[in-house]
Design an enzyme around this catalytic site. Structure first.
Site, PDB file in Angstrom:
ATOM      1  N   ARG A 270      -2.016   3.526  -3.955  1.00 57.81           N
ATOM      2  CA  ARG A 270      -1.754   3.703  -2.535  1.00 57.81           C
ATOM      3  C   ARG A 270      -1.248   5.111  -2.213  1.00 57.81           C
ATOM      4  O   ARG A 270      -1.987   5.936  -1.718  1.00 57.81           O
ATOM      5  CB  ARG A 270      -0.768   2.640  -2.041  1.00 57.81           C
ATOM      6  CG  ARG A 270      -1.300   1.204  -2.170  1.00 57.81           C
ATOM      7  CD  ARG A 270      -2.466   0.969  -1.252  1.00 57.81           C
ATOM      8  NE  ARG A 270      -3.001  -0.380  -1.348  1.00 57.81           N
ATOM      9  CZ  ARG A 270      -2.588  -1.419  -0.638  1.00 57.81           C
ATOM     10  NH1 ARG A 270      -1.607  -1.279   0.219  1.00 57.81           N
ATOM     11  NH2 ARG A 270      -3.159  -2.608  -0.782  1.00 57.81           N
TER      12      ARG A 270
ATOM     13  N   CYS B  92       8.804  -6.521  -0.369  1.00 58.62           N
ATOM     14  CA  CYS B  92       7.819  -6.048   0.619  1.00 58.62           C
ATOM     15  C   CYS B  92       8.263  -6.352   2.044  1.00 58.62           C
ATOM     16  O   CYS B  92       7.921  -5.624   2.963  1.00 58.62           O
ATOM     17  CB  CYS B  92       6.467  -6.723   0.393  1.00 58.62           C
ATOM     18  SG  CYS B  92       5.748  -6.438  -1.215  1.00 58.62           S
TER      19      CYS B  92
ATOM     20  N   HIS C 241       1.613  -1.396  -5.700  1.00 57.06           N
ATOM     21  CA  HIS C 241       2.743  -0.632  -5.155  1.00 57.06           C
ATOM     22  C   HIS C 241       3.836  -0.600  -6.227  1.00 57.06           C
ATOM     23  O   HIS C 241       4.010  -1.592  -6.952  1.00 57.06           O
ATOM     24  CB  HIS C 241       3.344  -1.328  -3.919  1.00 57.06           C
ATOM     25  CG  HIS C 241       2.660  -1.034  -2.614  1.00 57.06           C
ATOM     26  ND1 HIS C 241       2.472  -2.008  -1.651  1.00 57.06           N
ATOM     27  CD2 HIS C 241       2.162   0.116  -2.100  1.00 57.06           C
ATOM     28  CE1 HIS C 241       1.874  -1.464  -0.601  1.00 57.06           C
ATOM     29  NE2 HIS C 241       1.674  -0.187  -0.840  1.00 57.06           N
TER      30      HIS C 241
HETATM   31  N1  ARG Z   1      -1.294  -6.895   2.105  1.00 59.24           N
HETATM   32  C1  ARG Z   1      -0.384  -5.800   1.996  1.00 59.24           C
HETATM   33  C2  ARG Z   1      -1.103  -4.601   1.423  1.00 59.24           C
HETATM   34  O1  ARG Z   1      -1.901  -4.786   0.534  1.00 59.24           O
HETATM   35  C3  ARG Z   1       0.801  -6.179   1.170  1.00 59.24           C
HETATM   36  C4  ARG Z   1       1.854  -5.122   1.140  1.00 59.24           C
HETATM   37  C5  ARG Z   1       2.993  -5.469   0.236  1.00 59.24           C
HETATM   38  N2  ARG Z   1       4.070  -4.587   0.397  1.00 59.24           N
HETATM   39  C6  ARG Z   1       4.759  -4.004  -0.588  1.00 59.24           C
HETATM   40  N3  ARG Z   1       5.805  -3.310  -0.278  1.00 59.24           N
HETATM   41  N4  ARG Z   1       4.370  -4.072  -1.830  1.00 59.24           N
HETATM   42  O2  ARG Z   1      -0.889  -3.482   1.816  1.00 59.24           O
END
Ligand code: ARG
Length: 280
Positions: A150, A273, A179
């Site tokens: 990401r 999250c 993440h």
């Molecule tokens: N569906 C979201 C994504 O893929 C989930 C985010 C989860 N957040 C986190 N802080 N790991 O972006």
């Protein structure tokens, strides 16, 4: 007093520090697209169940005396419940996210507006792709930053410059742990737990070197998202199924609290999250 209570009283040695969190009610929660391996739009979701589970977490924080602020959920942004991704906040400075996927891009404006309206003075949107506390975790002395799936590697330097805090760059290697906050959790100042298998070989070496006493997660605990945990210094909130990690935390003097967030896990998110820490 039961024997179990005796043991608990004797071993819970940690002190909590009262925290400020930002959360977002999952009013519009759904899985309508897939941007991580956990998300399957064909799997039915229940907004009611998601909301009830989220409220359980919210009420736990409030019950322990933490201050929880809420950002208004926006229709058409089903992942907005994952407030950790909205920004990184250290020492009153707010670095607002820039999302990688178009499906989440518009969340950034909602966070920018929330922080400006709430009167935070130093609010700046990241120039490079930066998914907030999803990939940036403050240990008290430095920021551990994730990349690989990401946040852009260049966002690490940007964060170091913006906050004036040293950043340790870590590379994630398993798409299920996309993440940093799905692979590593800060428990107290310079104390962490993590899943070595989620990192590149070099990052594993760096972590072992920097945190020789860290709690290491088993594959079973990592697979139920056990590292997506949040600590107030004493209480560690983590997915209920991560029972091995809970036992290791208890041994170290923490009070683990298992939380049921299975509905939100369908989108690849859990405790951490859902929670953005606001550090004044
Ligand atoms: N569906 C979201 C994504 O893929 C989930 C985010 C989860 N957040 C986190 N802080 N790991 O972006």
């Amino acid at each position: 007093m039961t024997q179990e209570t005796d043991v608990y009283m004797a071993t819970a040695t940690r002190k909590a520090r009262s925290r400020r969190y930002l959360m977002c009610r999952p009013t519009h929660f759904d899985v309508t697209y897939s941007i991580n391996p956990w998300m399957d739009p064909a799997t039915p979701t229940s907004a009611g169940a998601g909301l009830a589970q989220w409220k359980g977490l919210h009420d736990l924080f409030v019950g322990l005396g933490h201050d929880v602020a809420l950002v208004e959920p926006v229709p058409g942004l089903p992942d907005m419940v994952f407030a950790a991704n909205g920004a990184t906040v250290v020492d009153g400075k707010v670095l607002v996210a820039r999302f990688r996927h178009r499906q989440r891009k518009d969340e950034a404006a909602a966070y920018l507006e929330w922080f400006r309206r709430a009167g935070w003075a130093e609010v700046h949107q990241a120039e490079y792709v930066n998914e907030g506390e999803g990939d940036f975790l403050f240990t008290g002395t430095e920021i551990l930053a994730g990349c690989g799936f990401r946040s852009d590697r260049r966002s690490h330097d940007e964060a170091q410059e913006f906050f004036g805090v040293p950043v340790l760059s870590l590379t994630l290697a398993d798409p299920r742990f996309y993440h940093l906050d799905t692979a590593l959790s800060v428990l107290a100042d310079d104390e962490i737990m993590y899943n070595p298998a989620a990192f590149s070989l070099k990052s594993r070496e760096m972590l072992a070197d920097r945190f020789p006493d860290a709690i290491l997660a088993t594959e079973a605990d990592a697979d139920v998202f056990g590292l997506n945990a949040l600590s107030d210094g004493r209480n560690v909130f983590l997915p209920r199924a991560a029972t091995g990690l809970a036992a290791q935390l208890r041994e170290r003097g923490f009070v683990p609290t298992g939380v049921e967030l299975t509905e939100l896990l369908k989108a690849g998110g859990s405790v951490k999250c859902c929670t953005l820490e606001l550090r004044a």
